[in-house]
Design a protein around this motif. Structure first.
Motif, PDB file in Angstrom:
ATOM      1  N   THR A 352       0.830  -1.202   0.000  1.00 44.88           N
ATOM      2  CA  THR A 352       0.000   0.000   0.000  1.00 44.88           C
ATOM      3  C   THR A 352       0.861   1.246   0.000  1.00 44.88           C
ATOM      4  O   THR A 352       0.552   2.228  -0.684  1.00 44.88           O
ATOM      5  N   GLN A 353       1.943   1.232   0.767  1.00 42.15           N
ATOM      6  CA  GLN A 353       2.850   2.380   0.813  1.00 42.15           C
ATOM      7  C   GLN A 353       3.392   2.689  -0.580  1.00 42.15           C
ATOM      8  O   GLN A 353       3.461   3.850  -0.987  1.00 42.15           O
ATOM      9  N   ARG A 355       2.034   1.969  -3.528  1.00 44.60           N
ATOM     10  CA  ARG A 355       0.976   2.507  -4.381  1.00 44.60           C
ATOM     11  C   ARG A 355       0.609   3.927  -3.985  1.00 44.60           C
ATOM     12  O   ARG A 355       0.318   4.765  -4.839  1.00 44.60           O
ATOM     13  N   MET A 356       0.612   4.192  -2.695  1.00 44.31           N
ATOM     14  CA  MET A 356       0.287   5.537  -2.224  1.00 44.31           C
ATOM     15  C   MET A 356       1.352   6.530  -2.700  1.00 44.31           C
ATOM     16  O   MET A 356       1.029   7.632  -3.161  1.00 44.31           O
ATOM     17  N   LEU A 357       2.624   6.116  -2.604  1.00 39.11           N
ATOM     18  CA  LEU A 357       3.698   7.004  -3.067  1.00 39.11           C
ATOM     19  C   LEU A 357       3.558   7.267  -4.562  1.00 39.11           C
ATOM     20  O   LEU A 357       3.712   8.410  -5.013  1.00 39.11           O
ATOM     21  N   ALA A 358       3.249   6.235  -5.343  1.00 37.83           N
ATOM     22  CA  ALA A 358       3.083   6.412  -6.786  1.00 37.83           C
ATOM     23  C   ALA A 358       1.931   7.373  -7.088  1.00 37.83           C
ATOM     24  O   ALA A 358       2.025   8.210  -8.001  1.00 37.83           O
ATOM     25  N   ALA A 359       0.837   7.251  -6.329  1.00 31.71           N
ATOM     26  CA  ALA A 359      -0.309   8.141  -6.538  1.00 31.71           C
ATOM     27  C   ALA A 359       0.072   9.589  -6.237  1.00 31.71           C
ATOM     28  O   ALA A 359      -0.313  10.516  -6.967  1.00 31.71           O
ATOM     29  N   TRP A 360       0.806   9.810  -5.154  1.00 35.54           N
ATOM     30  CA  TRP A 360       1.218  11.169  -4.799  1.00 35.54           C
ATOM     31  C   TRP A 360       2.215  11.730  -5.814  1.00 35.54           C
ATOM     32  O   TRP A 360       2.158  12.914  -6.171  1.00 35.54           O
ATOM     33  N   GLN A 361       3.141  10.901  -6.275  1.00 38.53           N
ATOM     34  CA  GLN A 361       4.107  11.375  -7.267  1.00 38.53           C
ATOM     35  C   GLN A 361       3.395  11.804  -8.538  1.00 38.53           C
ATOM     36  O   GLN A 361       3.727  12.835  -9.129  1.00 38.53           O
ATOM     37  N   ALA A 372       8.205  18.824  -4.350  1.00 39.07           N
ATOM     38  CA  ALA A 372       8.976  17.707  -3.814  1.00 39.07           C
ATOM     39  C   ALA A 372       8.031  16.680  -3.214  1.00 39.07           C
ATOM     40  O   ALA A 372       7.028  17.035  -2.592  1.00 39.07           O
ATOM     41  N   VAL A 373       8.331  15.397  -3.393  1.00 37.29           N
ATOM     42  CA  VAL A 373       7.522  14.330  -2.806  1.00 37.29           C
ATOM     43  C   VAL A 373       8.431  13.153  -2.490  1.00 37.29           C
ATOM     44  O   VAL A 373       9.338  12.827  -3.257  1.00 37.29           O
ATOM     45  N   ALA A 374       8.218  12.538  -1.335  1.00 37.98           N
ATOM     46  CA  ALA A 374       9.024  11.393  -0.915  1.00 37.98           C
ATOM     47  C   ALA A 374       8.211  10.538   0.037  1.00 37.98           C
ATOM     48  O   ALA A 374       7.296  11.023   0.714  1.00 37.98           O
ATOM     49  N   GLY A 375       8.552   9.259   0.078  1.00 40.53           N
ATOM     50  CA  GLY A 375       7.879   8.330   0.973  1.00 40.53           C
ATOM     51  C   GLY A 375       8.736   8.001   2.161  1.00 40.53           C
ATOM     52  O   GLY A 375       9.913   7.649   2.011  1.00 40.53           O
ATOM     53  N   PHE A 376       8.178   8.128   3.371  1.00 36.81           N
ATOM     54  CA  PHE A 376       8.848   7.716   4.591  1.00 36.81           C
ATOM     55  C   PHE A 376       8.269   6.382   5.029  1.00 36.81           C
ATOM     56  O   PHE A 376       7.520   5.750   4.290  1.00 36.81           O
ATOM     57  N   SER A 377       8.585   5.940   6.225  1.00 36.42           N
ATOM     58  CA  SER A 377       8.181   4.596   6.647  1.00 36.42           C
ATOM     59  C   SER A 377       6.669   4.425   6.727  1.00 36.42           C
ATOM     60  O   SER A 377       6.131   3.401   6.321  1.00 36.42           O
TER      61      SER A 377
END
Length: 550
Positions: A352-353, A355-361, A372-377
């Motif tokens: 899920t993390q 897919r969520m990061l891909a959606a935000w990007q 700027a966009v990045a995924g944390f834990s």
């Protein structure tokens, strides 16, 4: 005797696998069989011959193997001609390619039932000339196979070296497609798992035709009449019922057990051969290497971006923050807002993390290419220009992930990188308070939290809990059902500004019942109906309870 050469020619079996050998029709083309005659099973001429066998013992069925061409004089059957009717079905059931027989010495003719059955099953029956020896047939067929094998292996080796060199030289999908287009003189398209065209190569007119076909059939095409894409995609091939006539071929790109896309080829000058499909499969293997390499590079870059953005958001970005951000295509020197998206509880984390990061990007690229966009834990963080509609961006990102929810917090506008740590804290609190107040999938702005914004700024949560216990007393806990019910009555009373009639209506109580409850609450908490300060304290304590867990 049995001969089992490593034969060169290939075709796609019904399962999508490639069989090595020559077809029965090709075998009939060798000079020693120039006078041979096909007497039944013409529809099976494309059956593959991988080995040859001679049947001159009665129990041959125990020794035959799939894809054999069986040669016989009929000697084992001379005393049991009645078994000929069943022989074709037995051989076909064992996967044999064809039966070639000499008549006149032991058998004068084949029963009509045997011929009819061979036609029904598409099992070729070949009548051999009497003056041709089995050894001549074996030698010539095997020689033909081996000579052709040498040419095909040389072609395959050339293709393999060229494709591997692309990977070694750092090439990508575009170079793979161009190499295959040159080797096969076809149009080639590389598609991702969603059917989006990543690269094309070949004649412009052919490429245009290929693109149109891929779009019409969502990328599923037929290879030499049989779909070689994964089984779950085969129903899509119905959109290309005439694909064989239009000369299309497709092979899946698979790496690490995951389907990453397809390589599709189109030829308008002639049907793609099984050998061509073999080269396409080699290209798909190389494409899988390209994909895994790109994924590895992307993962490293993504981690580096995330580490840098995290350092900036916690005030450890150091010097040259703006310059380093520009290297990523980010602009942190302008007025910006911070958005934090946290996965809601009870959601599967890892997949899920991603897919969520891909959606935000995707959403950030659409609304603010310099963002700027990045995924944390456990969260995704975005830094967006102040002129962007952040609420709409957050809702679009949420809508793009259908199998989970995440709550989003929006900060105030910050005027530069130095103010980003404070904005990050605001967005994080807005996400958590918004979830508590509005449930999963909430989108909350820090400035719209009202009194909850002030309460969230109190870092000493133990002091907040002590205030709740001192103010509400026994009503602070959830262990007693009656006390929880009384707390609900108090909350509605305060929300209606002590309007007894409205409170009774909302709680579905009789007026006298509510008056009794108010008296009981005042004995427990004090005369809050007359004391405005006490009512304020009670209201704040109930708000803190509502923010429990923050």
């Amino acid at each position: 005797m049995t001969s089992d050469p490593a034969a060169p020619a290939m075709r796609l079996a019904s399962t999508g696998t490639i069989l090595h050998g020559v077809s029965v029709g090709e075998v009939l083309g060798v000079s020693t069989l120039a006078d041979a005659r096909l007497i039944a099973g013409r529809s099976g001429l494309d059956r593959i011959v991988q080995r040859l066998n001679v049947m001159e013992v009665p129990d041959i069925l125990a020794w035959v193997k799939p894809h054999e061409l069986l040669l016989t004089t009929g000697y084992p059957l001379r005393n049991t001609p009645q078994s000929l009717d069943r022989l074709v079905a037995d051989l076909d059931e064992r996967g044999l390619a064809a039966l070639a027989i000499k008549l006149g010495r032991y058998l004068d003719e084949l029963p009509g039932e045997m011929v009819e059955q061979a036609d029904r099953l598409g099992f070729p029956l070949i009548l051999l000339p009497n003056d041709v020896g089995f050894d001549d047939i074996l030698n010539q067929v095997l020689t033909d196979i081996l000579n052709r094998q040498a040419g095909l292996l040389a072609r395959a080796e050339e293709a393999h070296r060229a494709l591997v060199q692309i990977v070694l030289a750092g090439g990508g999908m575009r170079e793979v497609a161009a190499e295959v287009a040159g080797l096969l003189d076809v149009a080639v398209a590389a598609l991702d798992a969603g059917g989006r065209v990543l690269a094309t190569a070949g004649d412009a007119e052919r490429v245009a035709t290929l693109r149109a076909t891929c779009q019409a059939a969502e990328g599923a095409v037929t290879a030499v009449g049989t779909v070689s894409a994964p089984a779950q995609e085969r129903p899509r091939a119905a959109a290309l019922a005439t694909a064989q006539e239009r000369h299309y071929a497709v092979v899946p790109v698979v790496a690490g057990g995951h389907h990453h896309g397809r390589i599709v080829a189109f030829s308008d000058s002639g049907t793609l051969t099984p050998s061509d499909v073999g080269i396409l499969e080699r290209a798909a293997t190389v494409a899988a290497l390209v994909v895994t390499k790109q994924e590895a590079v992307t993962a490293v870059e993504s981690k580096y971006r995330a580490d840098f953005l995290r350092d900036v958001l916690i005030g450890r970005g150091g010097t040259r923050v703006a310059e380093r951000a520009r290297a990523f295509g980010w602009d942190l020197e302008r007025r910006v807002s911070v958005l934090v998206a946290e996965i809601d509880p009870d959601t599967e984390e890892r997949s899920t993390q991603d897919r969520m990061l891909a959606a935000w990007q995707s959403a950030v690229r659409r609304y603010d290419p310099r963002g700027a966009v990045a995924g944390f834990s456990h969260e995704v963080v975005a830094v967006i220009g102040a002129d962007v509609d952040t609420v709409r961006l957050a809702k679009d990102a949420l809508a793009a992930v259908s199998d989970c929810t995440f709550s989003t917090g929006l900060s105030r506008v910050a005027g530069g990188a130095d103010l980003l740590p404070g904005a990050y804290g605001q967005a994080l609190k807005a996400a958590r308070v918004g979830r508590q107040l509005h449930g999963a999938g909430a989108v909350a702005h820090f400035d719209e939290l009202g009194v909850y914004r002030l309460l969230s700024l109190v870092n000493d949560t133990e002091e907040l809990h002590a205030f709740v216990r001192e103010t509400l007393g026994s009503l602070a806990g959830d262990g007693d059902v009656e006390n929880a019910d009384l707390r609900r009555t108090l909350q509605v009373l305060l929300e209606t500004n002590l309007n007894v009639a409205e409170t009774a209506r909302r709680l579905h109580f009789h007026y006298n019942t509510l008056r009794y409850r108010i008296g009981k609450l005042e004995r427990m908490l004090g005369n809050f109906t007359e004391d405005a300060h006490l009512r304020l304290n009670l209201t704040l304590a109930l708000h803190v309870l509502r923010m429990r867990g923050i």
